[in-house]
Design a protein around this motif. Structure first.
Motif, PDB file in Angstrom:
ATOM      1  N   LYS A  11      38.516  78.663   4.629  1.00 32.31           N
ATOM      2  CA  LYS A  11      37.355  78.127   5.132  1.00 32.31           C
ATOM      3  C   LYS A  11      37.148  76.917   4.288  1.00 32.31           C
ATOM      4  CE  LYS A  11      32.227  77.988   5.726  1.00 32.31           C
ATOM      5  NZ  LYS A  11      31.163  78.813   5.498  1.00 32.31           N
ATOM      6  N   GLN A  30      37.609  72.978   5.911  1.00 32.59           N
ATOM      7  CA  GLN A  30      36.386  71.789   5.837  1.00 32.59           C
ATOM      8  C   GLN A  30      36.967  70.640   5.417  1.00 32.59           C
ATOM      9  OE1 GLN A  30      33.625  74.416   3.599  1.00 32.59           O
ATOM     10  NE2 GLN A  30      32.289  74.454   5.214  1.00 32.59           N
ATOM     11  N   GLN A  31      37.750  70.741   4.389  1.00 34.66           N
ATOM     12  CA  GLN A  31      38.408  69.590   3.724  1.00 34.66           C
ATOM     13  C   GLN A  31      39.128  68.851   4.995  1.00 34.66           C
ATOM     14  OE1 GLN A  31      38.159  67.911   1.000  1.00 34.66           O
ATOM     15  NE2 GLN A  31      36.623  69.332   0.151  1.00 34.66           N
ATOM     16  N   VAL A  44      30.942  68.575  13.314  1.00 39.67           N
ATOM     17  CA  VAL A  44      31.814  68.815  11.840  1.00 39.67           C
ATOM     18  C   VAL A  44      30.561  68.928  10.677  1.00 39.67           C
ATOM     19  CG1 VAL A  44      32.956  67.450  10.057  1.00 39.67           C
ATOM     20  CG2 VAL A  44      33.582  67.461  12.414  1.00 39.67           C
ATOM     21  N   ASN A  97      29.646  72.708  10.726  1.00 35.95           N
ATOM     22  CA  ASN A  97      30.691  73.483  10.180  1.00 35.95           C
ATOM     23  C   ASN A  97      30.701  73.467   8.681  1.00 35.95           C
ATOM     24  OD1 ASN A  97      31.716  75.373  12.353  1.00 35.95           O
ATOM     25  ND2 ASN A  97      31.866  73.330  13.245  1.00 35.95           N
ATOM     26  N   CYS A  98      30.389  72.092   8.220  1.00 36.20           N
ATOM     27  CA  CYS A  98      30.662  71.822   6.984  1.00 36.20           C
ATOM     28  C   CYS A  98      29.350  71.736   5.926  1.00 36.20           C
ATOM     29  CB  CYS A  98      31.306  70.751   6.795  1.00 36.20           C
ATOM     30  SG  CYS A  98      33.339  70.690   7.664  1.00 36.20           S
ATOM     31  N   LEU A 101      29.250  72.598   2.381  1.00 31.43           N
ATOM     32  CA  LEU A 101      29.865  71.856   1.442  1.00 31.43           C
ATOM     33  C   LEU A 101      29.345  70.725   1.444  1.00 31.43           C
ATOM     34  CD1 LEU A 101      32.657  71.596  -0.231  1.00 31.43           C
ATOM     35  CD2 LEU A 101      33.650  70.532   2.042  1.00 31.43           C
TER      36      LEU A 101
END
Length: 121
Positions: A4, A8-9, A58, A61-62, A65
């Protein structure tokens, strides 16, 4: 790094690269809506909205982070901006549409670029 976190990165790296297209495209659209509508302004509008939607996805989903250490992007503010854009779209007023893009979405796009940049993508 987990699958994951790695994904994400990768997404943030893609977003950072895409920023070189979506930010100037949004700025061009704002100018066209305010001053000089072109024959392809509606097409540009659709592309910009697709790009903004992708960046919102995005973010969604991130988010863990992006906002891990501090709130860099305010999800509530983004939701309000999307709601305002929906109302402005119903009015079909280019000036209000340009204002919505400039006030609500351009700062979001720039903030997402900064986030991606600071996360060493």
């Amino acid at each position: 790094m987990s699958d994951k976190a790695s994904a994400q990165q990768d997404l943030l790296k893609e977003l950072y690269n895409y920023s070189a297209t979506i930010i100037p495209g949004t700025e061009t659209l704002i100018a066209e809506l305010r001053h000089n509508r072109q024959s392809d302004t509606d097409e540009l509008f659709n592309l910009v909205i697709q790009g903004i939607n992708w960046e919102i996805e995005v973010f969604n989903n991130c988010e863990d982070l992006i906002n891990r250490d501090e709130q860099r992007i305010d999800k509530g503010r983004m939701a309000s901006a999307v709601g305002r854009l929906g109302k402005v779209l119903q009015e079909k007023d280019d000036i209000k549409l340009a204002a919505s893009l400039e006030v609500d979405f351009l700062p979001f796009l720039k903030a997402m670029k900064r986030v991606a940049e600071t996360m060493n993508v």
